[in-house]
Each structure stands twice: as C-alpha cells, then as structure tokens.
Design an enzyme around this catalytic site. Structure first.
Site, PDB file in Angstrom:
ATOM      1  N   TYR A   6       0.693  -0.941   0.205  1.00 25.25           N
ATOM      2  CA  TYR A   6       0.085  -0.183  -0.243  1.00 25.25           C
ATOM      3  C   TYR A   6       0.967   0.865   0.120  1.00 25.25           C
ATOM      4  O   TYR A   6       0.419   2.525   0.527  1.00 25.25           O
ATOM      5  CB  TYR A   6      -1.318  -0.271   1.484  1.00 25.25           C
ATOM      6  N   TYR A 133     -14.493  -4.311   2.157  1.00 26.52           N
ATOM      7  CA  TYR A 133     -13.181  -5.208   2.316  1.00 26.52           C
ATOM      8  C   TYR A 133     -13.232  -6.696   2.144  1.00 26.52           C
ATOM      9  O   TYR A 133     -13.479  -6.178   3.899  1.00 26.52           O
ATOM     10  CB  TYR A 133     -11.789  -4.590   3.333  1.00 26.52           C
ATOM     11  N   ASP A 223     -17.890 -12.574   6.666  1.00 28.40           N
ATOM     12  CA  ASP A 223     -16.076 -12.827   6.143  1.00 28.40           C
ATOM     13  C   ASP A 223     -15.948 -12.232   8.156  1.00 28.40           C
ATOM     14  O   ASP A 223     -15.563 -11.018   8.259  1.00 28.40           O
ATOM     15  CB  ASP A 223     -15.628 -11.965   5.409  1.00 28.40           C
ATOM     16  N   LYS A 250      -6.450 -13.995  10.105  1.00 23.01           N
ATOM     17  CA  LYS A 250      -6.075 -13.416  10.763  1.00 23.01           C
ATOM     18  C   LYS A 250      -6.047 -13.312  12.634  1.00 23.01           C
ATOM     19  O   LYS A 250      -4.874 -13.965  12.600  1.00 23.01           O
ATOM     20  CB  LYS A 250      -6.721 -11.675  10.918  1.00 23.01           C
TER      21      LYS A 250
HETATM   22  C1  LIG Z   1      -7.227  -8.577   5.633  1.00 24.70           C
HETATM   23  C2  LIG Z   1      -8.740  -8.885   5.586  1.00 24.70           C
HETATM   24  C3  LIG Z   1      -8.972  -9.627   4.516  1.00 24.70           C
HETATM   25  C4  LIG Z   1      -7.938 -10.827   3.912  1.00 24.70           C
HETATM   26  O1  LIG Z   1      -7.047 -11.257   4.639  1.00 24.70           O
HETATM   27  P1  LIG Z   1      -5.457 -11.312   3.929  1.00 24.70           P
HETATM   28  O2  LIG Z   1      -4.981 -12.597   4.703  1.00 24.70           O
HETATM   29  O3  LIG Z   1      -4.887 -10.011   4.254  1.00 24.70           O
HETATM   30  O4  LIG Z   1      -5.421 -11.911   2.950  1.00 24.70           O
HETATM   31  C5  LIG Z   1      -9.946 -10.271   4.422  1.00 24.70           C
HETATM   32  N1  LIG Z   1     -11.285  -9.782   4.869  1.00 24.70           N
HETATM   33  C6  LIG Z   1     -11.701  -8.810   6.129  1.00 24.70           C
HETATM   34  C7  LIG Z   1     -12.274  -8.672   6.389  1.00 24.70           C
HETATM   35  C8  LIG Z   1      -9.790  -8.461   6.201  1.00 24.70           C
HETATM   36  O5  LIG Z   1      -9.844  -7.828   7.116  1.00 24.70           O
END
Ligand SMILES: *Cc1c(COP(=O)(O)O)cnc(C)c1O
Length: 399
Positions: A6, A133, A223, A250
């Site tokens: 970024y 996102y 997600d 994460k």
């Molecule tokens: C960080 C994130 C992702 C992507 O995860 P990566 O391990 O960076 O590929 C997908 N969805 C959400 C909500 C996120 O915060």
C-alpha cells in the site's frame, strides 16, 4: 529491493525496524512501542507468548509442513475437530487456506458452485456492502468496495457480478426483491467493516439479512477474518446470527503464522458431496493446513478460552468508553467504539498526517488509514497501557 504494501515507494517514509517484540510491545533499536495495531489486528495474545512459541517449536521438531493432497496429519485434524465443536450451529466443515483473501475466494467459489451443483446456473451474482473490504485478490476486490484500495478494477468498467448496498434494511430488502433469482450469496463483514473505514452497524441488519437469505434461498457468508475471535465483543458475530459459510483468518493463529479457514455448514457441504467428481470443490492452496499454523491455532484457541478473553475485551471496551467520554474536536466527525476496536474518524485524511511519528515519539505504534485513527490492541494489554494509547490519540488534537 523490498516492495512494501500500500505504498508509493518513491515517497514512502522509511518504516520502523523491529528488532524484538514481547507482550504488547514492539522494540526498535531506540524505542519500545505499544502496538496499537496488533500487526493488522491479528496478534491478540501479544508477541513472544511462551505457550504459542512452544507450540510452534514442538511441531517444528516433528515436521513443519506436509501437503493435504493424499496426506493428512494430527494438528490439522485436531484443529478441524476443535472448530467443529467450538463454532456455532452446524458450521462443521473446515477448508484451510494460507490467507484471509484466499479463504474469502474459497467461500465465494463454494457459494457459486453450491448452485451449479444443484443445477441452478443463473445464480452468478453476489450481494455485498458499501465500504466492504474482503481482501486484495481479484474476486475479493470485486466484492470489496473501496476506491482507495481497488481503483485498479475501474478499468473493467461497471461490476457485472456484484451489487453493493449500504447497511440499511430498506436497501437490503429492495436488493433481494430485485435480484434474488441471480444471487448466490450475500457476503458481509458482520457489525464491523474494518479496512473499508472501521464502519459499525447494527445487528438488526444481520438478522434481517438472515431472514431474507432463508426466504429467497441465498447463502449468507460472514467474513470474520477481522471480527472473529472477539474483536466486536462477541466471540464471533456468528454466535448471534448464524451464516452458512464463515471465514476466519488474522487472529486464527494468534497472528503467529498466516493461515485462514472457510467453514461451511451441512447444507453447503452436502451440495458438494456425492459420486460425481465434477461436484468436488476444486481448490487446494499449497500450504493449506500447515502443521505449524494448525498447532499454534490450537494453542491460541486454548488460551482464548482458558484466560476468559471475552472478559478482557469487555474491559477494553469499558476503558475506551470511559477515556473517550466527552472527547470532541471540530476536526473529529465521530468516535466509534465496539469491543476491542476504537476509531476516531477525522473530517479528512490530512488531519491525521504526521500522527504516526507523533505516536512513535510517545511510545505507541499506530497506522492511521483514510480518515481513521484507530486502536485494535492485543487483548492482553494492561489498563495503563491502553490509557496511554488513547491519551496519545486525544493529545494529537490538543497540540
Ligand atoms: C484482512 C482481511 C482480509 C484479507 O486477509 P489476508 O490474510 O490479508 O489476505 C479479508 N477480509 C477481511 C474482513 C479482512 O480484514
């Protein structure tokens, strides 16, 4: 030469070089900094946790990785078993990936193929939220909605397979009415939209979403890559409203090794289960089910339960509400607090320019983005450390 994320490499400020890390602290050669970002929201137990480190070391002494094509192993089987017991409802089938973006891709592929396998080929569209996102790979960019990250997609013109709506029930109902025949899924970051600007919305929207998905036979994908493991104050938002597919990443490994999982319920799994090879899920990341990642994830979940992390998160939320009470400034649009997330939204990005260095000098690592000055601290933070982080945020507006 290292290419950073970024960043315009030409104008990038040199990053701080970390030489050690322990608990909530990152150490450079000259400074000890509270990490108010938790390494992109993942390091919930802090750094150099002896039990997490030991779990990785122990498994590394056996083997670090074997593929899941034709092979299996105890750490991945145990983690799948644990998730089956631990996650709500009938979210019982775990498909592992090496990152959150890939795990979201898998969820979207599952939703599309779910209908293909059932003979419904017209369900090619996904309903998604404004300011969403979901990752940086191509399909996740498409379901995402943030021109600051994903403006590159503009060259393709208008999105053909994704419809974005705001987090308002009227628009949700209208979208289902207009498009339900072509939708395979609704994907959301439940309650807290992270990288799209730390937006928070009410759970009534999700309850309505569940109801509409049931009525129209559309799959609901949560997600929870960012919100999972307590960030919103709920263990998982899925505990409150049950999705058909849940994505975790994460904090899954406590932030120690990149790993993620797409968890499907019985209905989804059953649509793939049968005699025809053509109904199989054709996906298989090389490092899925990595043995080090699974071992540390198991230990991370054990700590989360044993040390009553939900109580720690409640405390973080209470301290944040207390410290931010009455805080206002003409350059601040809003202060939002939910669980382990505190966000001060500024009127414009320029208001936050220089904050990172200001915080560095005061012993805090921060990385504001867009108009968001925020803290997503490791849950093991002490009260006075959290107060230091929040005081630093307030002090910026009192210069
Ligand atoms: C960080 C994130 C992702 C992507 O995860 P990566 O391990 O960076 O590929 C997908 N969805 C959400 C909500 C996120 O915060």
């Amino acid at each position: 030469m290292l290419w950073y994320p970024y960043q315009q490499m030409k104008t990038m400020k040199p990053p701080y070089k970390v030489v050690d890390a322990e608990g909530v602290y990152l150490c450079t050669e000259e400074k000890k900094l509270i990490d108010s970002v938790s390494s992109w929201w993942s390091v919930i137990h802090g750094y150099k946790h002896p039990e997490l480190t030991a779990a990785i070391q122990k498994q590394a002494g056996i083997f670090s990785h074997v593929m899941l094509g034709g092979l299996t192993h105890e750490p991945v089987q145990r983690l799948a078993q644990k998730l089956e017991e631990w996650l709500p409802g009938d979210l019982d089938y775990s498909f592992f990936s090496d990152s959150g973006s890939v795990a979201v891709e898998v969820a979207l592929k599952m939703a599309l193929q779910y209908y293909v396998n059932r003979g419904e080929k017209g369900r090619t569209k996904v309903l998604s939220l404004k300011d969403a996102y979901h990752g940086d790979t191509f399909k996740t960019m498409e379901v995402g909605d943030n021109e600051d990250y994903h403006f590159i997609l503009d060259v393709y013109g208008e999105k053909k397979n994704v419809i974005h709506i705001p987090t308002r029930i009227a628009e949700l109902e209208a979208a289902f009415e207009a498009h339900h025949r072509e939708l395979n899924a609704l994907i959301v970051e439940p309650l807290l939209q992270g990288a799209g600007g730390m937006k928070m919305y009410d759970i009534s929207f999700l309850r309505k979403a569940r109801e509409l998905c049931d009525r129209y036979g559309v799959l609901l994908i949560f997600d929870e890559v960012a919100t999972g493991f307590g960030r919103t104050g709920y263990r998982f938002v899925a505990d409150e409203v049950l999705p058909d597919i849940l994505v975790l990443g994460k904090a899954l490994t406590g932030g120690y090794i990149g790993h993620a999982v797409t968890v499907a319920n019985h209905k989804v799994y059953d649509a793939f289960y049968g005699d025809e090879q053509s109904k199989a899920l054709m996906h298989g990341p090389t490092f899925m089910g990595n043995a080090l990642a699974c071992s540390v994830a198991l230990k991370s979940i054990e700590l989360f339960e044993r040390e009553d992390y939900l109580a720690k998160i409640k405390k973080i939320e209470a301290v944040a509400k207390r410290e931010m009470a009455g805080f206002e400034d003409p350059r601040v649009k809003e202060v939002r607090i939910m669980g382990g997330c505190v966000c001060v939204e500024a009127d414009e990005p320029q208001t936050l320019a220089g904050y990172q260095q200001f915080a560095y000098e005061r012993g805090v690592f921060s990385r504001p983005f867009l108009t968001c000055l925020y803290a997503m601290v490791p849950y093991v933070i002490e009260e006075e450390e959290l107060v230091q982080v929040l005081s630093c945020m307030k002090a910026w507006f009192r210069r």
